[in-house]
Design an enzyme around this catalytic site. Structure first.
Site, PDB file in Angstrom:
ATOM      1  CD  GLU A 113      -2.744  -0.841   0.118  1.00  0.00           C
ATOM      2  OE1 GLU A 113      -3.168   0.193  -0.620  1.00  0.00           O
ATOM      3  OE2 GLU A 113      -3.377  -1.836  -0.672  1.00  0.00           O
ATOM      4  CB  SER A 199      17.660  -6.095 -11.156  1.00  0.00           C
ATOM      5  OG  SER A 199      17.327  -5.253 -10.243  1.00  0.00           O
ATOM      6  CG  HIS A 329       6.128 -10.473 -11.426  1.00  0.00           C
ATOM      7  ND1 HIS A 329       6.896 -11.725 -11.157  1.00  0.00           N
ATOM      8  CD2 HIS A 329       6.939  -9.514 -11.697  1.00  0.00           C
ATOM      9  CE1 HIS A 329       7.879 -11.260 -11.242  1.00  0.00           C
ATOM     10  NE2 HIS A 329       8.349 -10.139 -11.658  1.00  0.00           N
ATOM     11  CB  SER A 330       6.255  -6.465  -9.183  1.00  0.00           C
ATOM     12  OG  SER A 330       5.876  -5.949 -10.468  1.00  0.00           O
TER      13      SER A 330
END
Length: 438
Positions: A113, A199, A329-330
């Site tokens: 959030e 990453s 997923h993200s």
């Protein structure tokens, strides 16, 4: 016999007796087997493979191979059906497992959030995969090295990474151990033997194999390496290279695949055609074990057995945790576009790893609803307080972008930093210098 005599004469003549003898021995076995009536009784001795000869072509079809079974210790009701598979962990250990999963789950909800409110740039939740993190971490030694992908925050929770550590990293402030150089959720901790996350997909897998090889070469080694990756990352070339190096170099590494059903929006049925990721292990000459990743005791037992195996034999193993990614997923993904709410509901209720462990604890009379509600409220309060604090902490000194690459800063970096200092001083009204550490 005349063929063997010829071989001996040639070997003496060329000075390559051993090599020729080996080649001709292989040829003789091949010739004798072709001429024999026996079917499959002789075994070939080619350098590339040793197997039985047959007199008819036998095509190996994937549909004729049985899938690797999925090991489970505890069912959805929290019952361990085979008492021999109960790890018999203490009440304190099981409660820590449960509370660590709850803490991760609660923190995820709030930080997700937080990103939606624009307070941090990016976030990835761990919903539905908490058991594979906590269960595997509990089975390892704190001295074992961990190479994560980006959805193994629970491993850090188990090892002692604090709420402030997580949130400071996501905010990239001066208290972040990575000095704000990484994207959010790209954690790392030298003291906890957790190598900083990269990453690019798959980068960590060959790195982990190399570290395991280095450990193996140390006298009296008692440390292994575990590397986590998704079934999507297993399609990267780095994964295949790592599997092969791990096998040929006999490295004590646990190759832990979190098969959560989706590579971002690509379902696993479109990601590969074979028997998952564990099914690939045999082709590389690696042991494999597949288990229910929503069952924390199955994860614990499997990882413990895997650790014993790799250290005793100095060989790798592929672990495949079968689970389901409940969250997007993200924060850059909307999973409602590629899966149904009904499917999601099943995995978010009866098949949820926290629900299963909660049922187990209730059977043992180890669960107190009131205490747990207090625990969740306390975690929420701590996370919210830390967010308010972390976003007020200045960013690291911008000069640190030039540091920590070399033991001693080389001349060209010193020159670049000096040029940047002059530039910032000249145009300082255009930079938010007040937000950075002086």
């Amino acid at each position: 016999m005349s063929l063997m005599n010829t071989a001996r004469q040639l070997a003496r003549f060329t000075g390559r007796k051993q090599l020729l003898a080996q080649c001709l021995a292989t040829r003789l076995v091949h010739t004798e087997t072709q001429n024999s009536a026996a079917s499959g009784s002789e075994r070939a001795k080619f350098p590339g493979a040793q197997a039985a000869f047959v007199d008819k072509p036998l095509m190996s079809l994937p549909e004729n191979s049985e899938p690797i079974p999925i090991y489970r210790a505890m069912n959805a009701d929290g019952m361990i059906e085979d008492p021999s598979q109960d790890p018999n962990l203490s009440r304190e250990t099981v409660q820590k497992m449960f509370r660590d999963m709850v803490m991760l789950n609660t923190m995820d909800k709030i930080l997700y959030e937080s990103q939606r409110q624009g307070r941090i740039s990016f976030y990835m939740t761990n919903f539905g995969e908490e058991a594979s993190h906590i269960g595997s971490a509990a089975a390892l030694s704190p001295e074992d090295w961990v190479y994560g992908q980006y959805r193994e925050a629970g491993v850090l929770v188990w090892r002692g990474f604090t709420i402030s550590d997580f949130i400071n990293q996501c905010y990239g402030n001066r208290e972040d151990e990575g000095k704000g150089r990484q994207m959010p959720v790209h954690y790392g901790s030298k003291k906890l033997n957790f190598v900083t996350i990269s990453s690019p997909l798959g980068t960590q897998i060959p790195q982990a194999v190399g570290a395991a090889y280095a450990f193996k070469r140390q006298p009296n080694n008692d440390r292994c390496v575990i590397t986590y990756f998704g079934e999507g990352a297993a399609s990267e070339g780095d994964a295949h290279a790592a599997f092969n190096f791990a096998a040929t170099l006999d490295c004590p590494v646990i190759l832990f695949c979190r098969n959560n059903g989706f590579a971002i929006s690509t379902p696993s049925k479109e990601q590969y055609r074979g028997d998952g990721i564990a099914g690939r292990a045999a082709g590389y000459g690696i042991a494999a074990l597949r288990f229910d990743g929503t069952d924390i005791f199955a994860v614990y037992n499997a990882t413990k057995q895997a650790r014993d195996y790799v250290l005793k034999n100095n060989k790798p193993i592929v672990l495949e945790a079968m689970q389901y990614r409940i969250g997007h997923h993200s924060t850059s993904d909307d999973s409602t576009a590629y899966r149904s709410a009904d499917e999601l509901e099943i995995w978010n209720t009866v098949e949820h790893p926290i629900s299963k462990l909660k049922n187990y604890m209730k059977h043992r009379d180890w669960f107190n609803e009131e205490e747990e509600e207090k625990h969740v409220k306390a975690i929420r309060k701590q996370v919210l307080a830390q967010i308010n604090q972390s976003e007020k902490i200045p960013k690291p000194d911008w000069r640190e972008v030039f540091q920590d690459v070399y033991h001693e800063m080389p001349t060209h970096l010193k020159e670049q930093m000096k040029q940047m200092e002059e530039h910032v001083e000249k145009f300082k009204e255009h930079y938010p210098l007040k937000d950075f550490k002086n």
